[in-house]
Design an enzyme around this catalytic site. Structure first.
Site, short mmCIF file in Angstrom:
data_model
loop_
_atom_site.label_atom_id
_atom_site.label_comp_id
_atom_site.label_asym_id
_atom_site.label_seq_id
_atom_site.Cartn_x
_atom_site.Cartn_y
_atom_site.Cartn_z
N ASN A 13 -2.85 9.48 3.89
CA ASN A 13 -1.88 8.82 4.26
C ASN A 13 -1.39 8.47 5.75
O ASN A 13 -0.74 7.43 6.25
CB ASN A 13 -0.54 9.42 3.76
CG ASN A 13 -0.27 9.23 2.34
OD1 ASN A 13 -0.81 8.56 1.58
ND2 ASN A 13 0.43 10.25 1.82
N ARG B 243 0.76 -1.35 -0.01
CA ARG B 243 -0.03 -0.16 0.12
C ARG B 243 0.76 1.30 0.06
O ARG B 243 0.69 2.32 -0.71
CB ARG B 243 -1.01 0.18 1.30
CG ARG B 243 -1.82 1.44 1.17
CD ARG B 243 -2.86 0.99 2.39
NE ARG B 243 -3.72 2.36 2.49
CZ ARG B 243 -4.12 2.71 3.66
NH1 ARG B 243 -3.97 2.00 5.03
NH2 ARG B 243 -4.86 3.52 3.70
N HIS C 207 0.96 4.32 -2.63
CA HIS C 207 0.68 5.66 -2.51
C HIS C 207 2.08 6.66 -2.66
O HIS C 207 1.92 7.71 -3.27
CB HIS C 207 0.65 5.91 -1.00
CG HIS C 207 -0.80 5.51 -0.59
ND1 HIS C 207 -1.64 6.33 0.30
CD2 HIS C 207 -1.59 4.40 -0.86
CE1 HIS C 207 -2.81 5.68 0.45
NE2 HIS C 207 -2.92 4.67 -0.34
N HIS D 193 -5.44 -6.14 -2.98
CA HIS D 193 -6.27 -6.20 -1.74
C HIS D 193 -6.57 -7.45 -1.34
O HIS D 193 -7.45 -7.64 -0.60
CB HIS D 193 -7.61 -5.28 -2.01
CG HIS D 193 -7.53 -3.97 -1.96
ND1 HIS D 193 -8.66 -2.92 -2.46
CD2 HIS D 193 -6.48 -2.96 -1.53
CE1 HIS D 193 -8.11 -1.82 -2.12
NE2 HIS D 193 -7.02 -1.76 -1.70
#
Length: 333
Positions: free
Chosen positions: A96, A64, A68, A196
């Site tokens: 974040n 993740r 980002h 995911h």
């Protein structure tokens, strides 16, 4: 909440084909540290293995964070920078703030280990790319060759984050536009969403689906009713304060293994986030969901292709475009 690879050769060939097309326009190389730090990948692998054993959620967290980082100004480790009195860094942008600490820790650990053997040689951006690949592989996912030679950013600003990351309430069309702006296709978007299959989400990210969805439905009709009701106990109604430590697995069936169960879940209405479940409802993405649900090797191949393209976004290389940080959390003095 508690949390058939039928054609491995196909995965390899698909990955190589995609890598080659990206490589043609990339200044990165497989063997960038061949002479300057020949054991770099081995060192990172040792650190990631130990960290994953200590904290099983590390792989999901690192994946993740890597996403980002790359979606905001490119893969340059800008998300690792700590804020200062004069600068609110990317890491402290609101979206974040929920990025998991174990994900940050594995990158910092790997960099410290490298500094002991090859000081000032391996960038934090490359550490992130290699460590993320290793962690995905450690929990059952595919392995791919990582291009190296990135430099670390000289800038990290929270103000640059808005509009560059997917939001839980976005439509599929909006997500497609966002990914397209980054040079990623619909296929890349769906495959990368398959990340995911590991990890978790906080209650606030799916509350609107399980309570008072609209005037007609109390629960999002695209969501399995029993699944939605099972989420209500750990995530009570909005009238009560939510416990920020409570989370639900993104993949309710095989939450700690990297596989294609995420896509099979969508077919059953077991997608946790609205953006996940919408991939099965939308005509432009449903076919891809069905294909990856049917064949895990297909998903792995598409995922590798997407990760290679993701890892090439906005990389900094020569000249004054970046630096090799000594500490991933701070710019060099």
């Amino acid at each position: 909440m508690g949390k058939k690879k039928s054609s491995p050769l196909f995965v390899f060939l698909l990955a190589v084909s995609s890598v080659s097309s990206v490589a043609g326009a990339s200044p990165l190389s497989y063997d960038f540290y061949k002479t300057s730090c020949p054991n770099a990948e081995k060192i990172i692998r040792t650190v990631t293995t130990q960290k994953q054993l200590e904290a099983p959620t590390t792989a999901a967290g690192a994946l993740r964070i890597f996403f980002h980082d790359c979606f905001v100004d490119g893969c340059d480790a800008s998300v690792l920078i700590a804020s200062s009195e004069s600068n609110k860094a990317e890491r402290d942008a609101e979206i974040n703030l929920s990025l998991p600490g174990d994900g940050f820790d594995v990158f910092f650990r790997a960099k410290r280990a490298l500094e002991l053997q090859c000081p000032g040689v391996v960038s934090c951006a490359d550490v992130m790319a290699i460590a993320t690949r290793d962690l995905v592989n450690l929990v059952g996912g595919p392995r791919w060759e990582v291009y190296k030679g990135r430099k670390d950013s000289l800038v990290s600003k929270a103000s640059r984050v808005a509009g560059n990351l997917p939001l839980a309430n976005q439509t599929v069309s909006e997500l497609i536009s966002l990914f397209r702006a980054k040079g990623l296709t619909v296929q890349d978007m769906v495959a990368l969403s398959g990340g995911h299959t590991i990890g978790f989400s906080h209650c606030k990210e799916f509350m609107s689906r399980i309570y008072a969805y609209n005037k007609t439905f109390d629960i999002d009709p695209t969501m399995d009713g029993d699944f939605a009701r099972s989420l209500r106990r750990p995530c009570p109604d909005k009238g009560r304060r939510l416990d920020p430590s409570v989370v639900a697995f993104n993949d309710v069936t095989t939450p700690v293994g990297f596989d294609n169960a995420y896509f099979r879940n969508l077919q059953k209405g077991l997608g946790l986030l609205a953006t996940d479940q919408s991939l099965y409802a939308h005509h432009r993405t449903r076919g891809l969901v069905d294909a990856m649900a049917k064949e895990q090797s297909l998903f792995f191949g598409y995922f590798v292709a997407g990760m290679v393209k993701l890892g090439n976004l906005g990389v900094k290389t020569g000249g004054g475009s970046g630096e090799i940080r000594r500490d991933c959390g701070f710019f060099n003095a």
